[in-house]
Motif scaffolding. Structure first.
Motif, mmCIF file in Angstrom:
data_model
loop_
_atom_site.group_PDB
_atom_site.id
_atom_site.type_symbol
_atom_site.label_atom_id
_atom_site.label_comp_id
_atom_site.label_asym_id
_atom_site.label_seq_id
_atom_site.Cartn_x
_atom_site.Cartn_y
_atom_site.Cartn_z
ATOM 1 N N THR A 29 0.853 -1.187 0.000
ATOM 2 C CA THR A 29 0.000 0.000 0.000
ATOM 3 C C THR A 29 0.889 1.236 0.000
ATOM 4 O O THR A 29 1.977 1.243 0.584
ATOM 5 C CB THR A 29 -0.918 0.046 1.240
ATOM 6 N N GLN A 32 -0.938 7.252 -0.206
ATOM 7 C CA GLN A 32 -2.325 7.606 -0.481
ATOM 8 C C GLN A 32 -3.195 6.358 -0.422
ATOM 9 O O GLN A 32 -2.748 5.253 -0.732
ATOM 10 C CB GLN A 32 -2.453 8.249 -1.855
ATOM 11 N N VAL A 33 -4.439 6.524 -0.050
ATOM 12 C CA VAL A 33 -5.369 5.399 0.084
ATOM 13 C C VAL A 33 -5.584 4.697 -1.247
ATOM 14 O O VAL A 33 -5.737 3.475 -1.300
ATOM 15 C CB VAL A 33 -6.720 5.895 0.659
ATOM 16 N N THR A 34 -5.572 5.439 -2.343
ATOM 17 C CA THR A 34 -5.852 4.857 -3.660
ATOM 18 C C THR A 34 -4.603 4.323 -4.357
ATOM 19 O O THR A 34 -4.625 4.112 -5.565
ATOM 20 C CB THR A 34 -6.524 5.906 -4.567
ATOM 21 N N ASN A 35 -3.530 4.102 -3.635
ATOM 22 C CA ASN A 35 -2.296 3.588 -4.222
ATOM 23 C C ASN A 35 -1.974 2.237 -3.572
ATOM 24 O O ASN A 35 -1.540 2.187 -2.424
ATOM 25 C CB ASN A 35 -1.161 4.584 -3.989
ATOM 26 N N GLN A 68 -3.598 -0.448 -8.236
ATOM 27 C CA GLN A 68 -4.484 0.692 -8.097
ATOM 28 C C GLN A 68 -3.630 1.943 -7.910
ATOM 29 O O GLN A 68 -2.834 2.013 -6.976
ATOM 30 C CB GLN A 68 -5.403 0.485 -6.881
ATOM 31 N N PRO A 70 -3.373 6.356 -7.890
ATOM 32 C CA PRO A 70 -4.179 7.553 -7.668
ATOM 33 C C PRO A 70 -4.438 8.313 -8.973
ATOM 34 O O PRO A 70 -3.638 8.260 -9.893
ATOM 35 C CB PRO A 70 -3.325 8.391 -6.705
#
Length: 75
Positions: A29, A32-35, A68, A70
């Motif tokens: 991870t 950032q949450v979206t990475n 995933q 960002p």
């Protein structure tokens, strides 16, 4: 972010039959949450001696990966 990875394998057999299997898992991870990235990998090999001059080998593998990233405005 953080990263975790695990793996295992096994091999064995006898005079006429041998095998090898392995499995790997990876999870990463970003800050950032979206990475994020998640990956699975499986592999198997099988070998047997059918006759003195015939040998059968079977190998297979599977990989699953999800990445995933960002969204940014630098397209």
């Amino acid at each position: 972010g953080d990263r975790a990875a695990f793996g295992a394998s096994a091999r064995g057999g006898g005079d006429r039959v041998q095998y090898f299997t392995s499995a790997d898992w990876q999870n990463e991870t970003g800050v950032q949450v979206t990475n994020a990235e998640r990956r699975y990998n499986l592999r198997g090999n099988f070998q047997t001696q059918l006759r003195p001059n015939w040998q059968l080998n079977v190998s297979s593998g599977y990989l699953s990966s999800r990445l995933q990233l960002p969204v940014n405005d630098n397209s």
